[in-house]
Design an enzyme around this catalytic site. Sequence first.
Site, PDB file in Angstrom:
ATOM      1  N   ALA A  27      34.704  47.510  32.661  1.00 22.92           N
ATOM      2  CA  ALA A  27      35.930  46.679  33.224  1.00 22.92           C
ATOM      3  C   ALA A  27      35.704  46.451  34.954  1.00 22.92           C
ATOM      4  O   ALA A  27      36.381  47.167  35.660  1.00 22.92           O
ATOM      5  CB  ALA A  27      37.165  47.675  33.028  1.00 22.92           C
ATOM      6  N   CYS A  28      34.776  45.624  34.975  1.00 24.44           N
ATOM      7  CA  CYS A  28      34.309  45.539  36.378  1.00 24.44           C
ATOM      8  C   CYS A  28      34.986  44.318  36.997  1.00 24.44           C
ATOM      9  O   CYS A  28      35.208  43.350  36.395  1.00 24.44           O
ATOM     10  CB  CYS A  28      32.932  45.130  36.418  1.00 24.44           C
ATOM     11  SG  CYS A  28      31.725  46.490  35.601  1.00 24.44           S
ATOM     12  N   THR A  29      35.228  44.446  38.329  1.00 24.89           N
ATOM     13  CA  THR A  29      35.865  43.286  39.209  1.00 24.89           C
ATOM     14  C   THR A  29      35.338  43.012  40.435  1.00 24.89           C
ATOM     15  O   THR A  29      34.964  43.895  41.172  1.00 24.89           O
ATOM     16  CB  THR A  29      37.191  43.746  39.558  1.00 24.89           C
ATOM     17  OG1 THR A  29      37.793  43.913  38.244  1.00 24.89           O
ATOM     18  CG2 THR A  29      38.096  42.692  40.055  1.00 24.89           C
ATOM     19  N   ARG A 257      42.870  41.470  35.467  1.00 25.22           N
ATOM     20  CA  ARG A 257      42.174  41.850  36.812  1.00 25.22           C
ATOM     21  C   ARG A 257      41.583  40.604  37.376  1.00 25.22           C
ATOM     22  O   ARG A 257      41.796  40.549  38.374  1.00 25.22           O
ATOM     23  CB  ARG A 257      41.117  42.830  36.189  1.00 25.22           C
ATOM     24  CG  ARG A 257      41.316  44.144  36.047  1.00 25.22           C
ATOM     25  CD  ARG A 257      40.311  45.189  35.743  1.00 25.22           C
ATOM     26  NE  ARG A 257      39.847  45.031  34.351  1.00 25.22           N
ATOM     27  CZ  ARG A 257      38.504  44.420  34.310  1.00 25.22           C
ATOM     28  NH1 ARG A 257      37.765  43.813  35.356  1.00 25.22           N
ATOM     29  NH2 ARG A 257      38.138  44.092  33.133  1.00 25.22           N
TER      30      ARG A 257
END
Length: 401
Positions: A27-29, A257
Amino acid sequence: MLNLSIGARYGLALLLGLAIFTRPAAACTGITLKPKDGSIIYGRTLEFGADLLSNVVIIPRGFAYTGTTPDGTPGLKWKSKYASVGANAFGLPVLLDGHNEKGLACGLFYFPGYARYQSISQEDLPQTIAPWELGAYILGTCSTIEETTQAIRSVKVANTVLPQMNMVPPAHYIFTDATGQAIAVEYVGGELKIHENKLGVFTNAPTFDWHVTNLSNYLNLDPLGKTSITLGQQQVNSLGMGSGMLGLPGDFTPPSRFVRAVAFSKTALPVETSREGVLQLFHLLNQFDIPKGSARSLENGEEVADYTLWTSGNDLTNKRFYFRTFENSEIRMVDLMKGPLDGKEMVVFSMKGDQKIEELTAPDQKVSKVSPAIAPVKTIQITETTRRQRIFRRPANLIAP
């Protein structure tokens, strides 16, 4: 150093990875900021369901690579023209996130369910690399987004299994140069897709163009909230700050996100300097930090908890890589231009270390016994509406240029 494939050169690290790896969620942003001094600050969070054994590394000019192919045949051979710095995984000389001495940055993001790389023929092997090698190739050979676009089109990225994962890692990429120009690179259905990324924002699946289209569902978002509205004969008042952002999604899914990343990065008040920009970046990325247990999924019958392993920041103007980790929230930095830029071996800086808690009442701490003079305070009255107008001057719609 022997001119072997990355997989062969670092086989011990791969075996170590196999011993601890579970198939992860991710779940990278990522966001980009532009302080008033003209600097470009790009950064991201890195979430996974297992420790990637990351360290910060400097990959020098002249570092030799041989691309990894599906059948183990040697692929593309190249040497780094430019030195680069960033965070790797499993001891490999590749960067999940980082930049080179020309201010070109790359971020590799998880892209499950959508990534499918190119089909490779025997004739393609001399131009073939693995998905995790694309960033190292681009940062080692390119200086601008224009050069990056040409270089990506000249190589083949194959469906190659990464031993740590026992699978082909599904990835897509954001590249940003020192001017702030950015592109999103994706391999979908075996075809290369390159999208102009005007927002400087990136998350995970689905595809980048889908995320941009999805912003049309949030045209109402505005940093300037309404104090009240009249419904018929009933006046309804705001309960406080933030009414302009009502409807902003707050969950950890990639679409939510992405919307939040655009909302926060594009409404943040501009700062003056690159240093302030780095600090602002980490403050904004606080909004995407995932503690252990908040985001879980079932992978092959096992529960996996995604969490933020580390957060990074790239000052593309001053060539500095900043980071903090799950265990240590102190911001640390590696200055690429003070490192060894030439050589045959990568330089490793450990990301390990526990958080330090400073006790202000410790015996060696100096305590002032003199109270500072207290200046008279002038009392003013100001309405919430007036205060907001003074800050924003005008309504600033989220999607407005």
